[in-house]
Design an enzyme around this catalytic site. Sequence first.
Site, PDB file in Angstrom:
ATOM      1  N   LYS A 102       0.741  -1.220  -0.019  1.00 43.34           N
ATOM      2  CA  LYS A 102       0.027   0.039   0.203  1.00 43.34           C
ATOM      3  C   LYS A 102       0.936   1.308  -0.022  1.00 43.34           C
ATOM      4  O   LYS A 102       0.677   2.153  -0.788  1.00 43.34           O
ATOM      5  CB  LYS A 102      -1.005   0.166   1.344  1.00 43.34           C
ATOM      6  CG  LYS A 102      -1.771  -1.323   1.322  1.00 43.34           C
ATOM      7  CD  LYS A 102      -2.824  -0.940   2.482  1.00 43.34           C
ATOM      8  CE  LYS A 102      -2.140  -1.409   3.796  1.00 43.34           C
ATOM      9  NZ  LYS A 102      -1.743  -2.637   3.790  1.00 43.34           N
ATOM     10  N   THR A 103       1.914   1.329   0.837  1.00 39.06           N
ATOM     11  CA  THR A 103       2.804   2.361   0.808  1.00 39.06           C
ATOM     12  C   THR A 103       3.557   2.643  -0.336  1.00 39.06           C
ATOM     13  O   THR A 103       3.859   3.684  -0.909  1.00 39.06           O
ATOM     14  CB  THR A 103       3.748   2.186   1.873  1.00 39.06           C
ATOM     15  OG1 THR A 103       3.222   2.127   3.261  1.00 39.06           O
ATOM     16  CG2 THR A 103       4.812   3.561   2.199  1.00 39.06           C
TER      17      THR A 103
ATOM     18  N   ASP B 161      -1.110   5.936   6.860  1.00 34.02           N
ATOM     19  CA  ASP B 161      -1.104   4.414   7.168  1.00 34.02           C
ATOM     20  C   ASP B 161      -1.925   4.259   8.406  1.00 34.02           C
ATOM     21  O   ASP B 161      -1.824   5.084   9.352  1.00 34.02           O
ATOM     22  CB  ASP B 161       0.268   3.908   7.162  1.00 34.02           C
ATOM     23  CG  ASP B 161       0.286   2.316   6.869  1.00 34.02           C
ATOM     24  OD1 ASP B 161      -0.603   1.707   6.544  1.00 34.02           O
ATOM     25  OD2 ASP B 161       1.369   1.986   7.175  1.00 34.02           O
TER      26      ASP B 161
ATOM     27  N   THR C 131      -6.162  -1.786   6.932  1.00 33.47           N
ATOM     28  CA  THR C 131      -6.450  -3.079   7.045  1.00 33.47           C
ATOM     29  C   THR C 131      -7.669  -3.320   7.525  1.00 33.47           C
ATOM     30  O   THR C 131      -8.350  -4.500   7.501  1.00 33.47           O
ATOM     31  CB  THR C 131      -5.189  -3.770   7.619  1.00 33.47           C
ATOM     32  OG1 THR C 131      -5.306  -3.129   9.134  1.00 33.47           O
ATOM     33  CG2 THR C 131      -3.861  -3.699   7.131  1.00 33.47           C
TER      34      THR C 131
ATOM     35  N   ARG D 176       4.944  -8.919   0.860  1.00 34.70           N
ATOM     36  CA  ARG D 176       6.132  -8.582   1.862  1.00 34.70           C
ATOM     37  C   ARG D 176       6.366 -10.077   2.239  1.00 34.70           C
ATOM     38  O   ARG D 176       7.761 -10.026   2.628  1.00 34.70           O
ATOM     39  CB  ARG D 176       5.344  -7.974   3.076  1.00 34.70           C
ATOM     40  CG  ARG D 176       6.297  -7.654   4.160  1.00 34.70           C
ATOM     41  CD  ARG D 176       5.630  -6.728   5.275  1.00 34.70           C
ATOM     42  NE  ARG D 176       5.426  -5.437   4.638  1.00 34.70           N
ATOM     43  CZ  ARG D 176       4.310  -4.763   5.125  1.00 34.70           C
ATOM     44  NH1 ARG D 176       3.489  -5.193   6.029  1.00 34.70           N
ATOM     45  NH2 ARG D 176       4.063  -3.671   4.784  1.00 34.70           N
TER      46      ARG D 176
END
Length: 378
Positions: free
Chosen positions: A130-131, A175, A221, A280
Site C-alpha cells: 500500500k505504501t 497508514d 487493513t 512482503r
Amino acid sequence: MILLFYFKDIFSQISFGIQDIFSVNFFSIYCEIKSGIFVLNFEKLNFSCIFLKNPHSKCDDLSVKKSMEIKKIWLETCGASLVPQRPETFDQFIGQEPIKSVLVTAIDSAQKRQGQLWHILFSWPSGFWKTTMAGIISHQLGTRMKVITGYALSKPSELVSVLNSLESWDILFIDEIHRLKPTIEEVLYIAMEDFVIDMVMPEWWNLRLPINPFTLVGATTKPESLSQPMKNRFVYHFHYMEYTPEEQMRILKHYLERYHIFYESELLALFARKVAPVPREIHNLVIKMRDFVVSKKIQKLAEKERSAFLDHIQLDDGGMMPIHKKYLELLSRFDRPVWVKTLALQLGVSEKTLEEDIEPLLLRLGKIEKSSKGRTLV
C-alpha cells in the site's frame, strides 16, 4: 510575523490573547507547542497588526523555529519510494492491473487539468504494497509525499500542523488511517473537501485557515473501522485482489534478481509453493534465502541447497511454519469444533495472536473452517 496565544484546546476552549486582528492572508503556517504556548509563524504575505494581551505568556521562554517539528509525530517527506527495493513505476508494480489502470487515468487527468488528484483509499491486508502504491502515485505526479501513521496523531492540533506543512498538490499518506481518533477525523472532513481548517473561538466566532490543495491517500487493513463520513470523502476506494500464481512467481523472481541470488530455473515454482501470495512475505523469504546463501557461500541454488534451506527455516507448503503445523495437529485430536480460547491456551499464545497471526494463513490455504461453534479441520 508571529501570533502567540495561550493553548488549552485549539478546537474548543482557547484562552485567546488577541486584542485586534486586521485583514489576514495566510501563505503558510508553521507551529510549535512549548510550555503551554502555541506558536504560529505566518511566513509570508499580507496581514497587518495582531496584538497580544495574555499576561501569563513570556515571549522570552518561547522558541520559534522556521521548520515544523512535532515530537510525537513521525512525519517523513519522501519521493517515490522509501527504500530502493520498492517499485517506482506502475510498470514495475506487479499485479493489481484494474487498480493501476484507474489510477493511471486519474493521474493523467490531474496533470492535464493542472489540478489536484482526488483522495484515495486503499483497503488491503498488511504486506500488499500500500505504501509502495502511494509512492508510485507521488512519483508519477512529480510531487512530494509525506508519510504518517494514524496512531501517531493524538490530538487535532497535531493534524493542523501537518496539514499546514503541505505544499500545493503534495501527497499526504496516512497508514492505518482507521486508527485516527474521531476528533481528528472531523478536522480532516473539511480539509479534504474545501482545503480549509475551521477553528472555533471562545466567543463562538470561527477562524478559517486556508491550506494548500493536497491529495490524501489513506491505507487501512480494517475498512469496517472507518466511519461512513470518512469513507465518503474518498473519491477512489480500492480493495485488493489476490495475486495469481503467475504474479507470485514474477514477484519472487524480481526479488531474487534484486538480491543477486542465482538458482536453477526449475526451482522458482518450487519456492513459490512455499510462501503465501503476499509481496512482503515473498520479500521476507528472499531475504532469508540471501542470508543463507551468503553464510554458506553458495554460488548457485540447486535442489540440494533448496532442501537444506527449507529445513533450516522450517518452512512448509504455502508458508506454514511450525506453529501452523502444531495448530493443525491440535485440531486433529478433536472430533468436534474447538474454541479459540482452548487453542490459544494449548499453543501458549493470546487469542488475538491466534486470530490475527496464525489463522489467516490456514484459512487462505483452506486448512480450517471458522464458525460460531469454534474451529474445525477441512
